[in-house]
Motif scaffolding. Structure first.
Motif, PDB file in Angstrom:
ATOM      1  N   SER A  58       0.867  -1.183   0.000  1.00 12.94           N
ATOM      2  CA  SER A  58       0.000   0.000   0.000  1.00 12.94           C
ATOM      3  C   SER A  58       0.901   1.229   0.000  1.00 12.94           C
ATOM      4  O   SER A  58       2.083   1.139   0.332  1.00 12.94           O
ATOM      5  N   LEU A  59       0.304   2.369  -0.336  1.00 11.10           N
ATOM      6  CA  LEU A  59       1.137   3.542  -0.588  1.00 11.10           C
ATOM      7  C   LEU A  59       0.345   4.811  -0.326  1.00 11.10           C
ATOM      8  O   LEU A  59      -0.839   4.900  -0.671  1.00 11.10           O
ATOM      9  N   ARG A  60       1.001   5.787   0.301  1.00  7.70           N
ATOM     10  CA  ARG A  60       0.444   7.138   0.435  1.00  7.70           C
ATOM     11  C   ARG A  60       1.340   8.051  -0.389  1.00  7.70           C
ATOM     12  O   ARG A  60       2.559   7.972  -0.306  1.00  7.70           O
ATOM     13  N   THR A  61       0.727   8.910  -1.171  1.00  8.03           N
ATOM     14  CA  THR A  61       1.517   9.757  -2.064  1.00  8.03           C
ATOM     15  C   THR A  61       0.806  11.078  -2.302  1.00  8.03           C
ATOM     16  O   THR A  61      -0.370  11.246  -1.934  1.00  8.03           O
ATOM     17  N   LEU A  62       1.490  12.013  -2.923  1.00 12.00           N
ATOM     18  CA  LEU A  62       0.902  13.274  -3.364  1.00 12.00           C
ATOM     19  C   LEU A  62       0.750  13.210  -4.879  1.00 12.00           C
ATOM     20  O   LEU A  62       1.678  12.818  -5.584  1.00 12.00           O
ATOM     21  N   VAL A  63      -0.415  13.614  -5.364  1.00 11.71           N
ATOM     22  CA  VAL A  63      -0.700  13.606  -6.795  1.00 11.71           C
ATOM     23  C   VAL A  63      -0.827  15.051  -7.261  1.00 11.71           C
ATOM     24  O   VAL A  63      -1.593  15.837  -6.688  1.00 11.71           O
ATOM     25  N   ASN A  64      -0.067  15.413  -8.295  1.00 16.68           N
ATOM     26  CA  ASN A  64      -0.113  16.760  -8.858  1.00 16.68           C
ATOM     27  C   ASN A  64      -1.364  16.871  -9.733  1.00 16.68           C
ATOM     28  O   ASN A  64      -1.489  16.197 -10.747  1.00 16.68           O
ATOM     29  N   LEU A  65      -2.302  17.740  -9.328  1.00 18.32           N
ATOM     30  CA  LEU A  65      -3.529  17.945 -10.093  1.00 18.32           C
ATOM     31  C   LEU A  65      -3.337  18.965 -11.205  1.00 18.32           C
ATOM     32  O   LEU A  65      -4.206  19.145 -12.042  1.00 18.32           O
ATOM     33  N   GLY A  66      -2.205  19.629 -11.212  1.00 21.70           N
ATOM     34  CA  GLY A  66      -1.913  20.667 -12.200  1.00 21.70           C
ATOM     35  C   GLY A  66      -1.721  21.988 -11.499  1.00 21.70           C
ATOM     36  O   GLY A  66      -2.230  22.196 -10.382  1.00 21.70           O
ATOM     37  N   SER A  67      -1.000  22.876 -12.132  1.00 20.83           N
ATOM     38  CA  SER A  67      -0.707  24.200 -11.561  1.00 20.83           C
ATOM     39  C   SER A  67      -0.130  24.089 -10.159  1.00 20.83           C
ATOM     40  O   SER A  67      -0.421  24.903  -9.278  1.00 20.83           O
ATOM     41  N   GLU A  68       0.671  23.031  -9.950  1.00 20.58           N
ATOM     42  CA  GLU A  68       1.333  22.794  -8.664  1.00 20.58           C
ATOM     43  C   GLU A  68       0.345  22.677  -7.496  1.00 20.58           C
ATOM     44  O   GLU A  68       0.648  23.041  -6.366  1.00 20.58           O
ATOM     45  N   TYR A  70      -1.542  19.955  -5.258  1.00 25.15           N
ATOM     46  CA  TYR A  70      -1.367  18.540  -4.951  1.00 25.15           C
ATOM     47  C   TYR A  70      -2.500  18.031  -4.072  1.00 25.15           C
ATOM     48  O   TYR A  70      -3.070  18.773  -3.272  1.00 25.15           O
ATOM     49  N   LEU A  71      -2.773  16.754  -4.219  1.00 27.44           N
ATOM     50  CA  LEU A  71      -3.794  16.072  -3.442  1.00 27.44           C
ATOM     51  C   LEU A  71      -3.147  14.834  -2.834  1.00 27.44           C
ATOM     52  O   LEU A  71      -2.430  14.103  -3.519  1.00 27.44           O
ATOM     53  N   GLN A  72      -3.408  14.616  -1.542  1.00 24.37           N
ATOM     54  CA  GLN A  72      -2.873  13.423  -0.914  1.00 24.37           C
ATOM     55  C   GLN A  72      -3.731  12.243  -1.326  1.00 24.37           C
ATOM     56  O   GLN A  72      -4.956  12.312  -1.304  1.00 24.37           O
ATOM     57  N   ALA A  73      -3.079  11.169  -1.737  1.00 24.75           N
ATOM     58  CA  ALA A  73      -3.808   9.988  -2.196  1.00 24.75           C
ATOM     59  C   ALA A  73      -3.284   8.759  -1.473  1.00 24.75           C
ATOM     60  O   ALA A  73      -2.108   8.683  -1.118  1.00 24.75           O
ATOM     61  N   GLU A  74      -4.183   7.802  -1.281  1.00 30.13           N
ATOM     62  CA  GLU A  74      -3.797   6.534  -0.684  1.00 30.13           C
ATOM     63  C   GLU A  74      -4.098   5.431  -1.685  1.00 30.13           C
ATOM     64  O   GLU A  74      -5.191   5.367  -2.256  1.00 30.13           O
ATOM     65  N   VAL A  75      -3.116   4.579  -1.912  1.00 28.01           N
ATOM     66  CA  VAL A  75      -3.265   3.445  -2.811  1.00 28.01           C
ATOM     67  C   VAL A  75      -3.275   2.196  -1.922  1.00 28.01           C
ATOM     68  O   VAL A  75      -2.224   1.779  -1.432  1.00 28.01           O
ATOM     69  N   PRO A  76      -4.468   1.621  -1.697  1.00 24.80           N
ATOM     70  CA  PRO A  76      -4.537   0.481  -0.768  1.00 24.80           C
ATOM     71  C   PRO A  76      -3.912  -0.802  -1.335  1.00 24.80           C
ATOM     72  O   PRO A  76      -3.483  -1.662  -0.578  1.00 24.80           O
ATOM     73  N   ASN A  77      -3.863  -0.925  -2.667  1.00 17.37           N
ATOM     74  CA  ASN A  77      -3.328  -2.128  -3.289  1.00 17.37           C
ATOM     75  C   ASN A  77      -2.446  -1.718  -4.466  1.00 17.37           C
ATOM     76  O   ASN A  77      -2.938  -1.263  -5.491  1.00 17.37           O
TER      77      ASN A  77
END
Length: 151
Positions: A58-68, A70-77
């Motif tokens: 599993s993974l927690r990461t920041l996703v760039n939505l554009g124009s710098e 970011y959204l925190q995202a969790e990838v459970p699998n």
């Protein structure tokens, strides 16, 4: 006769400036885009290899939505990964499938870079040939090549 030579020189210079130099710049720009793709796939390959090596499930990461932004995202699998295969399509792969796809893309990208390098060298040779022709028309002495330096 002088006027004829000047017209010829002018036509050759226009050919270099209007055709060969833009062709050269276009080939360099296209090769640079392929270099960018190569970097993206190399980064993706390294990331997948790190996930495998560290057995990340599993993974927690920041996703760039554009124009710098970011959204925190969790990838459970993390068992599957979506890879952009072009034309706006993303394909779901397992890690091994993704690595296999990346290897094939990297091979194709390497061939593209080689083709662009050959094209660039050819255009540069054509420019040199035309400039040599201009030099001969103007009856200028040949340029002496600089001695090779070894570092």
């Amino acid at each position: 006769m002088e006027s004829f030579t000047q017209q010829k020189v002018q036509r050759y210079e226009e050919f270099v400036d209007r055709r060969l130099k833009p062709d050269l710049q276009r080939a360099i720009d296209e090769r640079d885009k392929v270099f960018e793709q190569q970097k993206i796939f190399a980064d993706l390959r390294r990331n997948i290899e790190n996930l495998e090596k560290n057995s990340v499930t599993s993974l927690r990461t920041l996703v760039n939505l554009g124009s710098e932004v970011y959204l925190q995202a969790e990838v459970p699998n993390t068992q599957y990964i979506f890879v952009d295969v072009g034309l706006g399509f993303n394909v779901e792969f397992t890690w091994s499938e993704a690595l296999n796809y990346i290897q094939k893309r990297e091979e194709r990208i390497t061939k593209q870079i080689d083709e662009y390098n050959q094209s660039i060298a050819s255009i540069k040779a054509q420019i040199k040939l035309v400039l040599e022709g201009i030099r001969e028309l103007l009856q200028l002495p040949a340029e002496k090549s600089l001695p090779e330096r070894s570092f």
